[in-house]
Design an enzyme around this catalytic site. Sequence first.
Site, PDB file in Angstrom:
ATOM      1  N   LYS A  73       0.830  -1.209   0.000  1.00 29.67           N
ATOM      2  CA  LYS A  73       0.000   0.000   0.000  1.00 29.67           C
ATOM      3  C   LYS A  73       0.868   1.264   0.000  1.00 29.67           C
ATOM      4  O   LYS A  73       0.690   2.149  -0.829  1.00 29.67           O
ATOM      5  CB  LYS A  73      -0.926   0.032   1.223  1.00 29.67           C
ATOM      6  CG  LYS A  73      -1.863  -1.163   1.316  1.00 29.67           C
ATOM      7  CD  LYS A  73      -2.813  -1.033   2.489  1.00 29.67           C
ATOM      8  CE  LYS A  73      -2.169  -1.106   3.853  1.00 29.67           C
ATOM      9  NZ  LYS A  73      -1.581  -2.417   4.203  1.00 29.67           N
ATOM     10  N   ARG A  99      -9.597   0.419   8.835  1.00 28.23           N
ATOM     11  CA  ARG A  99      -9.129  -0.937   9.081  1.00 28.23           C
ATOM     12  C   ARG A  99     -10.197  -1.797   9.737  1.00 28.23           C
ATOM     13  O   ARG A  99      -9.964  -2.975   9.993  1.00 28.23           O
ATOM     14  CB  ARG A  99      -7.911  -0.888  10.004  1.00 28.23           C
ATOM     15  CG  ARG A  99      -6.596  -1.010   9.238  1.00 28.23           C
ATOM     16  CD  ARG A  99      -5.534  -0.938  10.289  1.00 28.23           C
ATOM     17  NE  ARG A  99      -4.308  -1.583   9.978  1.00 28.23           N
ATOM     18  CZ  ARG A  99      -3.243  -0.950   9.489  1.00 28.23           C
ATOM     19  NH1 ARG A  99      -3.316   0.294   9.122  1.00 28.23           N
ATOM     20  NH2 ARG A  99      -2.104  -1.605   9.342  1.00 28.23           N
ATOM     21  N   ARG A 115      11.735  -6.200   5.220  1.00 28.23           N
ATOM     22  CA  ARG A 115      11.436  -4.768   5.148  1.00 28.23           C
ATOM     23  C   ARG A 115      12.350  -3.962   6.069  1.00 28.23           C
ATOM     24  O   ARG A 115      12.652  -4.369   7.179  1.00 28.23           O
ATOM     25  CB  ARG A 115       9.976  -4.549   5.550  1.00 28.23           C
ATOM     26  CG  ARG A 115       9.564  -3.097   5.411  1.00 28.23           C
ATOM     27  CD  ARG A 115       8.112  -2.964   5.131  1.00 28.23           C
ATOM     28  NE  ARG A 115       7.302  -3.054   6.335  1.00 28.23           N
ATOM     29  CZ  ARG A 115       6.000  -2.808   6.330  1.00 28.23           C
ATOM     30  NH1 ARG A 115       5.380  -2.496   5.212  1.00 28.23           N
ATOM     31  NH2 ARG A 115       5.308  -2.919   7.444  1.00 28.23           N
ATOM     32  N   ARG A 160      11.199  -2.212  11.684  1.00 25.21           N
ATOM     33  CA  ARG A 160      10.131  -1.735  12.551  1.00 25.21           C
ATOM     34  C   ARG A 160       9.853  -2.766  13.639  1.00 25.21           C
ATOM     35  O   ARG A 160       9.820  -3.957  13.341  1.00 25.21           O
ATOM     36  CB  ARG A 160       8.850  -1.536  11.729  1.00 25.21           C
ATOM     37  CG  ARG A 160       8.781  -0.203  11.045  1.00 25.21           C
ATOM     38  CD  ARG A 160       7.677  -0.124  10.033  1.00 25.21           C
ATOM     39  NE  ARG A 160       6.394  -0.679  10.446  1.00 25.21           N
ATOM     40  CZ  ARG A 160       5.286  -0.614   9.715  1.00 25.21           C
ATOM     41  NH1 ARG A 160       5.311  -0.004   8.542  1.00 25.21           N
ATOM     42  NH2 ARG A 160       4.168  -1.146  10.128  1.00 25.21           N
ATOM     43  N   ARG A 173      -0.477  -9.205  13.380  1.00 23.74           N
ATOM     44  CA  ARG A 173      -1.054  -8.236  12.447  1.00 23.74           C
ATOM     45  C   ARG A 173      -1.850  -8.945  11.351  1.00 23.74           C
ATOM     46  O   ARG A 173      -2.890  -8.469  10.918  1.00 23.74           O
ATOM     47  CB  ARG A 173       0.047  -7.371  11.837  1.00 23.74           C
ATOM     48  CG  ARG A 173       0.563  -6.333  12.823  1.00 23.74           C
ATOM     49  CD  ARG A 173       1.904  -5.809  12.425  1.00 23.74           C
ATOM     50  NE  ARG A 173       1.857  -4.987  11.230  1.00 23.74           N
ATOM     51  CZ  ARG A 173       2.900  -4.800  10.432  1.00 23.74           C
ATOM     52  NH1 ARG A 173       4.057  -5.375  10.697  1.00 23.74           N
ATOM     53  NH2 ARG A 173       2.787  -4.028   9.386  1.00 23.74           N
TER      54      ARG A 173
END
Length: 223
Positions: free
Chosen positions: A13, A88, A127, A160, A171
């Site tokens: 996204k 969300r 990531r 992160r 998540r």
Amino acid sequence: MIWIFLGAPGAGKGTQAERLRGDFGFVQMSTGEMLREAMRAGTELGKTVQGYVTRGELVPDDLMAEILQQRLAQGNTGNGVILDGFPRTVRQAEMLEGILARHCWQLCGVVYLDVSEEIVLQRLGGRRNCPQCGANYHVVTMPPKVEGRCDRCGAELVVRPDDALEAIRKRLEVYRRQTEPLVNFYSQRGLLERIDAGGAVDEVYQAVKSVISRRWKRCLAGE
Ligand code: AMP
């Protein structure tokens, strides 16, 4: 004009929204990035949300809607706004309808980036994030020009905390239970555009661009 980017964590996204910013003059509003910024700055909001974000849980709906409403009301919305990470939950989507109606903003479309769980795990595992400006990288598919350094601002890249394996699992579970129902919610309203987002960034971007161009024309024509 408002666009929503919907998809699991790691669906791309933020990456796709970032590209559209350059080509269409849209402004990207990432609620996750807003929260990380508040946490970095150590504000009251940052302290309130820290636990939720680190555990990979959702921040309460009312607080998120308030944050988004305030940001939208500040203006500086370019040629349109991409909501990256909001709504969300179905409740957030309902609250968003109220916010948009009050301000006469139009929701042009919902871009649903559809990816398998296997790809999500691969992507989030590699990531890296810039703690200073929020830019995202991937060690294999989107490495920075200089290893470990942000291309934009030169800061040292980090993993992160919510990209740790336990938080990723959480998540994904939260996404399936609370966010995925939005696919039906927006499909029923004729707003959903599903895109297969499992391919390379450029490939996915071509598909996103063509959907946005088509919908944008319709939106401008008031359809
Ligand atoms: P993201 O960068 O979009 O993956 O968001 C990171 C984290 O911020 C999420 O795992 C949530 O803890 C929190 N967050 C971001 N957007 C929302 C939202 N719309 N509702 C609730 N929590 C959110």
